[in-house]
Design an enzyme around this catalytic site. Structure first.
Site, PDB file in Angstrom:
ATOM      1  CB  SER A  50      -0.680  -0.118   1.459  1.00 57.99           C
ATOM      2  OG  SER A  50      -1.553   1.225   1.452  1.00 57.99           O
ATOM      3  CE  LYS A  61      -4.877  -0.183   0.626  1.00 56.84           C
ATOM      4  NZ  LYS A  61      -5.438  -1.042   1.428  1.00 56.84           N
ATOM      5  CE  LYS A 104      -4.173   3.517   2.676  1.00 60.23           C
ATOM      6  NZ  LYS A 104      -5.264   3.086   2.890  1.00 60.23           N
ATOM      7  CG  ASP A 109      -8.439   2.338   0.224  1.00 63.15           C
ATOM      8  OD1 ASP A 109      -9.211   2.720   0.673  1.00 63.15           O
ATOM      9  OD2 ASP A 109      -7.329   1.752   2.023  1.00 63.15           O
ATOM     10  CD  GLU A 157      -8.989  -0.864   0.614  1.00 63.57           C
ATOM     11  OE1 GLU A 157      -8.006  -1.322   0.293  1.00 63.57           O
ATOM     12  OE2 GLU A 157      -9.415  -1.191   1.995  1.00 63.57           O
ATOM     13  CG  ASP A 201     -11.379  -1.793   5.115  1.00 64.18           C
ATOM     14  OD1 ASP A 201     -11.495  -2.448   6.552  1.00 64.18           O
ATOM     15  OD2 ASP A 201     -10.320  -1.141   4.864  1.00 64.18           O
ATOM     16  CE  LYS A 253      -7.811  -2.508   7.181  1.00 62.45           C
ATOM     17  NZ  LYS A 253      -8.299  -1.161   6.494  1.00 62.45           N
ATOM     18  N   GLY A 307      -5.001  -4.656   6.002  1.00 63.15           N
ATOM     19  CA  GLY A 307      -3.945  -4.594   7.986  1.00 63.15           C
ATOM     20  C   GLY A 307      -4.139  -2.998   8.570  1.00 63.15           C
TER      21      GLY A 307
HETATM   22 MG    MG Z   1      -8.923  -0.300   3.333  1.00 63.09          MG
END
Ligand code: MG
Length: 385
Positions: free
Chosen positions: A146, A172, A174, A199, A224, A249, A273, A301
């Site tokens: 990420s 991934k 952000k 995400d 996400e 999520d 998670k 995570g």
């Molecule tokens: Mg997320």
């Protein structure tokens, strides 16, 4: 299964320096914070768990302070002296406490660890023992990395190059409003074929639908949690308008939430998670739904130390976890970690799950004490909110 009787539980609030901080749409944290649980059973076995609340109630309402309060006043007293044969008994013991999933998760995880060690099983074997026979663990997790919000596309590209060079097979990124379409376009220009996802950490609203549709052209594995952190309904309105699968999520806190999301068509992928849903018992229920409905699943995570990371790797090695997980190698987060040996990235973007009993890694007591002292000494609450 040999049972354990719980003799004592000690809680360690911790503050750990990060190798690299992760900026998301909800901001930046100066440290990794959490609460480590050390559970002693009357057979001499020690079980470890870890809660990952932040300093402030930004990711969810739990903080290090609330976790310590809820655990020490309400959850730990329920466990002390209790004889437990299966960690799946723990949620019922906690049923009088609503919410506080991270706190519950960490104590349940310590029970899983102590029971698995008592019965000389790895955690992956312990989890698989609660599933149909065909769900034997693979022994490794497929993982990705990420990447937080960077000041420019160029800097993002540099980090992607580094991570691909290290062997990570899924990237991934952000995103947040103003840092999305141009970012994806800039990355796709240089890397047209990498496995890539975005995400949003709930930074958009339904009013952004037309804008979000533009992301469909970038062949994303998923986007996400684009809408509200506690929303399922509006995601069900957005998903049919996007070709890109939505992955939920933050808003899936239980197996029931997932059933609702699937009934409404709110997502096509799940990020699980275990801490978010209150433990591995609830995670196993969610896992079974995903397996039955063939819903692509991966494990997310919360920047866990080696204590939580090893347990999540064990869960991520189960075969219905079909997509790469956010469980990177130790050197991505901590130097040093609280546990030894470190987790290293292997070939094909995989990390092996420990095979020794329980969490399968050794907690380094001196480092744990140092992390606990740092929490106390830094006055973390006062200085960072
Ligand atoms: Mg997320």
């Amino acid at each position: 299964m040999k049972p354990i009787t719980i003799k004592s539980i000690k809680l360690y609030p911790i503050a750990m320096s990060l190798v690299e901080t992760l900026k998301t749409s909800s901001g930046d944290e100066p440290f990794k914070t959490g609460v480590v649980v050390r559970l002693e059973a009357d057979n001499g076995i020690t079980g470890w768990g870890e809660a990952s609340p932040e300093i402030a109630p930004g990711y969810n309402y739990e903080t290090v302070g609330t976790a310590l309060h809820i655990m020490s006043e309400f959850l730990v007293p329920v466990l002390l002296g209790e004889t437990i044969e299966s960690a799946t008994e723990v949620p019922a013991l906690f049923s009088r406490v609503r919410g506080h999933h991270m706190a519950k998760y960490s104590l349940e995880a310590a029970v899983w660890d102590a029971l698995a060690k008592t019965n000389e099983m790895s955690l992956m074997q312990a989890f698989a023992a609660h599933l149909p026979k065909e769900h034997q663990p693979r022994g490794y997790a497929n993982v990705g990395v990420s990447i937080g919000i960077k000041p420019s596309v160029e800097e993002t590209l540099q980090v992607i190059e580094k991570r691909l060079g290290q062997g990570y097979g899924r990237i991934k990124l952000k995103i947040e409003p103003g840092w999305d379409v141009e970012l994806a376009r800039g990355v796709r220009k240089v890397y047209p074929d990498i496995v890539m996802m975005l995400d949003a950490n709930s930074a958009y609203t339904l009013a952004d639908t037309e804008h979000l549709k533009q992301l469909d052209e970038f062949n994303l594995l998923m986007i996400e949690q684009p809408l509200g952190h506690d929303d399922i309904y509006e995601h069900s309105k957005l998903q049919p308008q996007l070709n890109t699968p939505i992955c939920l999520d933050e808003s899936i806190l239980s197996a029931n939430d997932l059933r609702l999301a699937l009934d409404l068509g709110a997502c096509r992928i799940l990020n699980l998670k275990p801490a978010r849903v209150g433990g591995y018992t609830e995670s196993l229920e969610i896992y079974k739904i995903c397996a039955e409905q063939k819903l692509p699943l991966w494990i997310g995570g919360l920047m866990e130390t080696g204590i939580g990371r090893s347990a999540n790797l064990a869960f991520a090695s189960l075969p219905a976890v079909t997509l790469p997980c956010d469980i990177s190698a130790t050197d991505r987060y901590y130097d040093p970690d609280l546990t030894e040996p470190p987790f290293v990235l292997g070939a094909n973007s995989r990390i092996s799950a420990p095979t020794a009993p329980g969490i399968g890694v050794e907690v380094q007591r001196d480092r744990l004490e140092a992390a606990a002292q740092r929490w106390t000494a830094e006055g973390v609450y006062k200085n960072y909110f």
